[in-house]
Design an enzyme around this catalytic site. Structure first.
Site, PDB file in Angstrom:
ATOM      1  N   HIS A  17     -21.867  84.073  31.301  1.00 34.29           N
ATOM      2  CA  HIS A  17     -22.267  83.133  30.243  1.00 34.29           C
ATOM      3  C   HIS A  17     -21.419  81.864  30.422  1.00 34.29           C
ATOM      4  O   HIS A  17     -20.250  81.826  30.038  1.00 34.29           O
ATOM      5  CB  HIS A  17     -21.976  83.829  28.906  1.00 34.29           C
ATOM      6  CG  HIS A  17     -22.270  83.046  27.671  1.00 34.29           C
ATOM      7  ND1 HIS A  17     -23.290  83.381  26.787  1.00 34.29           N
ATOM      8  CD2 HIS A  17     -21.651  81.976  27.119  1.00 34.29           C
ATOM      9  CE1 HIS A  17     -23.272  82.545  25.768  1.00 34.29           C
ATOM     10  NE2 HIS A  17     -22.298  81.683  25.942  1.00 34.29           N
ATOM     11  N   ASN A  61     -24.494  75.087  26.804  1.00 34.52           N
ATOM     12  CA  ASN A  61     -24.614  76.118  27.837  1.00 34.52           C
ATOM     13  C   ASN A  61     -25.323  75.509  29.032  1.00 34.52           C
ATOM     14  O   ASN A  61     -26.012  74.498  28.917  1.00 34.52           O
ATOM     15  CB  ASN A  61     -25.496  77.270  27.341  1.00 34.52           C
ATOM     16  CG  ASN A  61     -24.882  78.038  26.202  1.00 34.52           C
ATOM     17  OD1 ASN A  61     -24.801  77.544  25.091  1.00 34.52           O
ATOM     18  ND2 ASN A  61     -24.439  79.228  26.483  1.00 34.52           N
ATOM     19  N   ARG A  79     -29.715  80.623  19.424  1.00 37.13           N
ATOM     20  CA  ARG A  79     -28.458  80.982  18.747  1.00 37.13           C
ATOM     21  C   ARG A  79     -27.296  80.079  19.209  1.00 37.13           C
ATOM     22  O   ARG A  79     -26.815  79.229  18.478  1.00 37.13           O
ATOM     23  CB  ARG A  79     -28.144  82.467  19.018  1.00 37.13           C
ATOM     24  CG  ARG A  79     -27.048  83.042  18.140  1.00 37.13           C
ATOM     25  CD  ARG A  79     -25.633  82.722  18.568  1.00 37.13           C
ATOM     26  NE  ARG A  79     -25.318  83.115  19.928  1.00 37.13           N
ATOM     27  CZ  ARG A  79     -24.197  82.793  20.539  1.00 37.13           C
ATOM     28  NH1 ARG A  79     -23.282  82.065  19.925  1.00 37.13           N
ATOM     29  NH2 ARG A  79     -23.981  83.150  21.802  1.00 37.13           N
ATOM     30  N   ASP A  80     -26.879  80.227  20.459  1.00 36.43           N
ATOM     31  CA  ASP A  80     -25.711  79.469  20.927  1.00 36.43           C
ATOM     32  C   ASP A  80     -26.039  77.979  20.957  1.00 36.43           C
ATOM     33  O   ASP A  80     -25.183  77.130  20.712  1.00 36.43           O
ATOM     34  CB  ASP A  80     -25.314  79.944  22.334  1.00 36.43           C
ATOM     35  CG  ASP A  80     -23.840  79.734  22.640  1.00 36.43           C
ATOM     36  OD1 ASP A  80     -23.140  79.130  21.820  1.00 36.43           O
ATOM     37  OD2 ASP A  80     -23.389  80.169  23.721  1.00 36.43           O
ATOM     38  N   HIS A  98     -20.735  77.780  29.953  1.00 38.71           N
ATOM     39  CA  HIS A  98     -20.987  76.467  29.356  1.00 38.71           C
ATOM     40  C   HIS A  98     -20.722  75.433  30.455  1.00 38.71           C
ATOM     41  O   HIS A  98     -19.946  75.676  31.381  1.00 38.71           O
ATOM     42  CB  HIS A  98     -20.102  76.270  28.124  1.00 38.71           C
ATOM     43  CG  HIS A  98     -20.584  77.105  26.960  1.00 38.71           C
ATOM     44  ND1 HIS A  98     -21.287  76.576  25.909  1.00 38.71           N
ATOM     45  CD2 HIS A  98     -20.507  78.441  26.720  1.00 38.71           C
ATOM     46  CE1 HIS A  98     -21.608  77.544  25.064  1.00 38.71           C
ATOM     47  NE2 HIS A  98     -21.140  78.691  25.530  1.00 38.71           N
ATOM     48  N   CYS A 113     -19.863  76.117  21.072  1.00 38.13           N
ATOM     49  CA  CYS A 113     -19.303  76.890  19.957  1.00 38.13           C
ATOM     50  C   CYS A 113     -18.574  75.954  18.994  1.00 38.13           C
ATOM     51  O   CYS A 113     -17.679  75.223  19.417  1.00 38.13           O
ATOM     52  CB  CYS A 113     -18.349  77.961  20.484  1.00 38.13           C
ATOM     53  SG  CYS A 113     -17.539  78.854  19.159  1.00 38.13           S
TER      54      CYS A 113
HETATM   55  P1  HMG Z   1     -13.858  85.495   6.631  1.00 41.93           P
HETATM   56  O1  HMG Z   1     -13.873  84.271   5.789  1.00 41.93           O
HETATM   57  O2  HMG Z   1     -12.542  86.028   7.124  1.00 41.93           O
HETATM   58  O3  HMG Z   1     -14.705  86.669   5.931  1.00 41.93           O
HETATM   59  O4  HMG Z   1     -14.798  85.218   7.879  1.00 41.93           O
HETATM   60  P2  HMG Z   1     -14.408  87.638   4.730  1.00 41.93           P
HETATM   61  O5  HMG Z   1     -14.751  89.018   5.193  1.00 41.93           O
HETATM   62  O6  HMG Z   1     -13.045  87.357   4.134  1.00 41.93           O
HETATM   63  O7  HMG Z   1     -15.525  87.161   3.667  1.00 41.93           O
HETATM   64  C1  HMG Z   1     -15.516  85.851   3.083  1.00 41.93           C
HETATM   65  C2  HMG Z   1     -16.890  85.569   2.497  1.00 41.93           C
HETATM   66  O8  HMG Z   1     -17.883  85.539   3.545  1.00 41.93           O
HETATM   67  C3  HMG Z   1     -17.382  86.629   1.507  1.00 41.93           C
HETATM   68  O9  HMG Z   1     -18.228  85.954   0.567  1.00 41.93           O
HETATM   69  C4  HMG Z   1     -18.240  87.519   2.360  1.00 41.93           C
HETATM   70  O10 HMG Z   1     -19.214  88.228   1.639  1.00 41.93           O
HETATM   71  C5  HMG Z   1     -18.912  86.508   3.286  1.00 41.93           C
HETATM   72  P3  HMG Z   1     -17.688  85.458  -0.875  1.00 41.93           P
HETATM   73  O11 HMG Z   1     -17.139  86.701  -1.504  1.00 41.93           O
HETATM   74  O12 HMG Z   1     -16.621  84.413  -0.568  1.00 41.93           O
HETATM   75  O13 HMG Z   1     -18.927  84.876  -1.491  1.00 41.93           O
HETATM   76  N1  HMG Z   1     -19.327  87.099   4.566  1.00 41.93           N
HETATM   77  C6  HMG Z   1     -20.576  87.042   5.061  1.00 41.93           C
HETATM   78  N2  HMG Z   1     -21.707  86.470   4.580  1.00 41.93           N
HETATM   79  C7  HMG Z   1     -22.824  86.609   5.345  1.00 41.93           C
HETATM   80  N3  HMG Z   1     -22.846  87.276   6.522  1.00 41.93           N
HETATM   81  C8  HMG Z   1     -21.753  87.841   7.020  1.00 41.93           C
HETATM   82  C9  HMG Z   1     -20.550  87.738   6.279  1.00 41.93           C
HETATM   83  N4  HMG Z   1     -19.301  88.197   6.468  1.00 41.93           N
HETATM   84  C10 HMG Z   1     -18.559  87.801   5.421  1.00 41.93           C
HETATM   85  N5  HMG Z   1     -21.784  88.487   8.186  1.00 41.93           N
HETATM   86  C11 HMG Z   1     -16.315  86.000   9.574  1.00 41.93           C
HETATM   87  C12 HMG Z   1     -14.983  86.190   8.893  1.00 41.93           C
HETATM   88  C13 HMG Z   1     -16.350  86.869  10.807  1.00 41.93           C
HETATM   89  C14 HMG Z   1     -17.442  86.396   8.606  1.00 41.93           C
HETATM   90  C15 HMG Z   1     -16.475  84.484   9.933  1.00 41.93           C
HETATM   91  O14 HMG Z   1     -15.324  84.085  10.636  1.00 41.93           O
HETATM   92  C16 HMG Z   1     -17.685  84.178  10.761  1.00 41.93           C
HETATM   93  O15 HMG Z   1     -18.807  84.342  10.305  1.00 41.93           O
HETATM   94  N6  HMG Z   1     -17.476  83.693  12.007  1.00 41.93           N
HETATM   95  C17 HMG Z   1     -18.554  83.415  12.924  1.00 41.93           C
HETATM   96  C18 HMG Z   1     -18.202  82.254  13.794  1.00 41.93           C
HETATM   97  C19 HMG Z   1     -19.304  82.033  14.811  1.00 41.93           C
HETATM   98  O16 HMG Z   1     -20.451  82.394  14.596  1.00 41.93           O
HETATM   99  N7  HMG Z   1     -18.932  81.424  15.939  1.00 41.93           N
HETATM  100  C20 HMG Z   1     -19.858  81.154  16.990  1.00 41.93           C
HETATM  101  C21 HMG Z   1     -20.332  82.386  17.693  1.00 41.93           C
HETATM  102  S1  HMG Z   1     -19.256  82.952  18.989  1.00 41.93           S
HETATM  103  C22 HMG Z   1     -19.671  81.978  20.351  1.00 41.93           C
HETATM  104  O17 HMG Z   1     -20.391  81.032  20.208  1.00 41.93           O
HETATM  105  C23 HMG Z   1     -19.195  82.393  21.716  1.00 41.93           C
HETATM  106  C24 HMG Z   1     -20.295  83.026  22.573  1.00 41.93           C
HETATM  107  O18 HMG Z   1     -21.393  82.159  22.730  1.00 41.93           O
HETATM  108  C25 HMG Z   1     -19.743  83.396  23.953  1.00 41.93           C
HETATM  109  C26 HMG Z   1     -18.988  82.261  24.620  1.00 41.93           C
HETATM  110  O19 HMG Z   1     -19.543  81.174  24.800  1.00 41.93           O
HETATM  111  O20 HMG Z   1     -17.832  82.507  24.948  1.00 41.93           O
HETATM  112  C27 HMG Z   1     -20.820  84.311  21.916  1.00 41.93           C
HETATM  113 MG    MG Z   2     -21.507  80.530  24.202  1.00 38.48          MG
END
Ligand code: HMG
Ligand code: MG
Length: 296
Positions: A206, A248, A14-15, A208, A239
């Site tokens: 966690h 990581n 995933r990450d 990086h 990320c």
């Molecule tokens: P948004 O654009 O504000 O979403 O994104 P929305 O609710 O306005 O919806 C827009 C469109 O997205 C719609 O579709 C929804 O249906 C669709 P449309 O009508 O335009 O066709 N949608 C989805 N589709 C599939 N699956 C879903 C989903 N939700 C909405 N779940 C949202 C908001 C949260 C969805 C977006 O910002 C997002 O997906 N962000 C994820 C970013 C991400 O994954 N970042 C990396 C992970 S975090 C990380 O790595 C840190 C970590 O490792 C810890 C660390 O290192 O600190 C965990």
């Molecule tokens: Mg991470």
């Protein structure tokens, strides 16, 4: 500490893969996860049910989750940002999810298009549904030691978000140094501050490895009592919404350090090195694991 056991949460599928330029086929992701469970890892974060527009690398989440060989005793959490993600995950039978917020407002806006409080409110119905369905929920707090947009992150904010996630029902909260900016003293102080409000046995770390501090930070946190460590095979990833975030800490390096200290992980290091090397070849770059390089 020497006879303690540590649970490694392998986050490479995933990450790791969410930030790779090369998008690998679902069949290869499935193979990766099955190889990792074959190494003895008991927690493997499999994929993300986030918006495919935001993270195209993991658009095949349903196919990957459905295809992995679910080994007894192994959990396969997936990242879920909202109810839509939860419903998609449940359609393929997910039994553990991870929700994710951050201690910095600026990063949260960039990463999930929500303020901290909005994100916590968004998770309430997700966690309620999960409880009703018997699905386990892990929580992440990002930017616990610094933010690429905001700079300093007050400890009080890290504590507040961690406690909110734990109170909501997360069985474990993983503290993320998203951009690898922390150093050992600060990492330990941060963990200890959170542990005043959330029991140490419900915390994970966690790191990086952007600045080469990850193993030192992990050691400092082990000394403070943490026993769950997130890491990524071959040190892949980062990320996409955190400027400057590199991979990581490599799982191979963490396992080598822990075994060298007499700690148990249940992981077969040689098999893990072979898996990391296989993944690096697939991704077309060298492993970031120093232990794997030394093993030739
Ligand atoms: P948004 O654009 O504000 O979403 O994104 P929305 O609710 O306005 O919806 C827009 C469109 O997205 C719609 O579709 C929804 O249906 C669709 P449309 O009508 O335009 O066709 N949608 C989805 N589709 C599939 N699956 C879903 C989903 N939700 C909405 N779940 C949202 C908001 C949260 C969805 C977006 O910002 C997002 O997906 N962000 C994820 C970013 C991400 O994954 N970042 C990396 C992970 S975090 C990380 O790595 C840190 C970590 O490792 C810890 C660390 O290192 O600190 C965990
Ligand atoms: Mg991470």
């Amino acid at each position: 500490m020497s006879d303690a056991s540590v649970r490694i949460v392998e986050v490479g599928p995933r990450d790791g893969l969410q930030n790779e330029k090369t998008i690998i086929a679902a069949v290869d992701k499935i193979n990766l996860i099955d190889r990792l469970s074959g190494c003895g890892l008991k927690s493997i974060e499999a994929t993300s049910f986030v918006s495919p527009k935001w993270v195209p690398q993991l658009a095949d989440a349903a196919e990957v989750y459905a295809g992995i060989h679910k080994r007894d005793g192994v959990s396969y959490p997936v990242l879920v940002p909202n109810e839509k993600g939860y419903d998609r995950a449940r359609e393929v039978g997910v039994t553990e999810i991870a929700v994710f917020s951050a201690a910095s407002e600026a990063f949260n806006q960039k990463n999930i298009n929500a303020s901290i409080d909005e994100s916590l409110q968004r998770f309430e119905p997700v966690v309620s549904k999960a409880k009703a369905d018997g699905v386990k929920v892990r929580g992440y707090v990002s930017t616990v030691l610094g933010c690429p947009y905001q700079g300093e992150v007050p400890l009080a904010d890290v504590v507040r978000v961690s406690k909110a996630l734990h109170d909501m029902g997360c069985y474990e909260v993983s503290l993320g140094d998203t951009i690898g900016i922390g150093t050992p003293g600060k990492a330990r102080a941060m963990l200890e501050a959170v542990a005043v409000e959330v029991p140490m046995d419900a915390l994970a770390v966690h790191f990086h490895d952007t600045r080469g501090q990850a193993l030192a930070n992990i050691l400092a946190c082990l000394e403070a009592g943490v026993r769950v460590v997130d890491s990524s095979v071959s040190g892949t990833g980062g990320c996409p919404y955190a400027k400057g975030a590199s991979g990581n800490v490599a799982s191979e390096d963490v396992v080598y350090m822990l075994h060298g200290m007499g700690m148990q992980t249940g992981v077969d290091l040689d098999a893990l090195i072979a898996t990391g090397n296989w993944l690096s070849t697939l991704l077309g770059h060298d492993t970031a694991s120093k232990v794997a390089r030394a093993a030739g």
